[in-house]
Design an enzyme around this catalytic site. Structure first.
Site, PDB file in Angstrom:
ATOM      1  N   GLY A  46       0.863  -1.048  -0.036  1.00 47.65           N
ATOM      2  CA  GLY A  46       0.064   0.542   0.085  1.00 47.65           C
ATOM      3  C   GLY A  46       0.344   1.585   0.065  1.00 47.65           C
ATOM      4  CD  GLN A  51       3.273   6.022   2.449  1.00 44.55           C
ATOM      5  OE1 GLN A  51       2.807   4.951   1.961  1.00 44.55           O
ATOM      6  NE2 GLN A  51       3.918   4.924   3.322  1.00 44.55           N
ATOM      7  CB  CYS A  93       4.999   2.200   7.077  1.00 41.15           C
ATOM      8  SG  CYS A  93       4.115   3.512   6.495  1.00 41.15           S
ATOM      9  CG  LEU A  94       6.826   0.826   1.810  1.00 39.44           C
ATOM     10  CD1 LEU A  94       5.958   0.826  -0.375  1.00 39.44           C
ATOM     11  CD2 LEU A  94       7.752  -0.549   1.014  1.00 39.44           C
ATOM     12  CG  HIS A 135      -0.610   1.400   7.710  1.00 40.44           C
ATOM     13  ND1 HIS A 135       0.015   0.925   8.255  1.00 40.44           N
ATOM     14  CD2 HIS A 135      -0.165   2.492   6.413  1.00 40.44           C
ATOM     15  CE1 HIS A 135       1.693   1.195   8.213  1.00 40.44           C
ATOM     16  NE2 HIS A 135       1.311   2.184   6.569  1.00 40.44           N
ATOM     17  CD  GLU A 136      -0.888   2.286   2.800  1.00 37.53           C
ATOM     18  OE1 GLU A 136       0.071   3.708   2.274  1.00 37.53           O
ATOM     19  OE2 GLU A 136      -0.120   1.538   3.087  1.00 37.53           O
ATOM     20  CG  HIS A 139       0.642   7.356   5.669  1.00 38.86           C
ATOM     21  ND1 HIS A 139       1.407   7.204   5.771  1.00 38.86           N
ATOM     22  CD2 HIS A 139       0.687   5.563   5.374  1.00 38.86           C
ATOM     23  CE1 HIS A 139       2.007   6.656   6.207  1.00 38.86           C
ATOM     24  NE2 HIS A 139       1.623   5.520   5.668  1.00 38.86           N
TER      25      HIS A 139
HETATM   26 NI    NI Z   1       2.885   3.210   5.570  1.00 39.98          NI
END
Ligand code: NI
Length: 170
Positions: A46, A51, A93-94, A135-136, A139
């Protein structure tokens, strides 16, 4: 289709609140293509637009098996219902590389959004998909998963991220 640089902690941009998209046009579709490429390149499931530094309420996701791509696009997602029962997943998380933690979130959520073509959709999500959506969506509010952890654990991860940043700058 371009692989973009993913912003990692510590970075103030990740705290920024994303703005709703007024219209899903060519520019937004190009952004979604780039986001998906960036996500696949980083082996993520995701990614939110912020991001890669774009404060728009857009997320992309693919929780399918590797052989068969199942991209999902959510523009202006809003959760209209969530289950009181929680589910626990180990999240990563990236933007917080190499850090993982178990987080409790509502096990099901109903989300309304616009798809890749700007069409209104409603999805009832459960399991990993429900967790990933939540989660996304965090952000988009400038929130990263580590904020659910105890102050001590957060501090530990913050320290590791700072150390990582320093070693990358050397
Ligand atoms: Ni994330």
């Amino acid at each position: 289709m371009t692989v973009k640089t993913i912003i990692t902690e510590p970075n103030k941009l990740l705290r920024q609140i994303s703005k709703p998209v007024e219209n899903v046009g060519k520019q937004e579709q190009q952004l979604m293509n780039d986001m998906l490429d960036t996500m696949y390149d980083a082996n993520g499931i995701g990614l939110a637009a912020i991001q890669i530094g774009i404060p728009k309420r857009i997320i992309v996701m693919d929780i399918g098996k590797e052989e068969k791509k199942e991209p999902r696009y959510f523009v202006n997602p809003v959760i209209i219902n969530k289950d009181s029962i929680k589910n626990r997943y180990e999240e990563g998380c990236l933007s917080v590389p190499e850090q993982f933690a178990e987080i409790d979130r509502p096990s099901k959520c109903e989300v309304k959004y616009l798809d890749y073509n700007g069409k209104k959709q409603i999805l009832m999500a459960d399991g990993l998909l429900a967790t990933c959506i939540q989660h996304e969506m965090d952000h988009l509010l400038g929130k990263v998963f580590v904020e659910y952890l105890s102050p001590l654990k957060r501090l530990r991860i913050k320290g590791k991220m700072k150390k990582r940043e320093r070693s990358l700058q050397e």
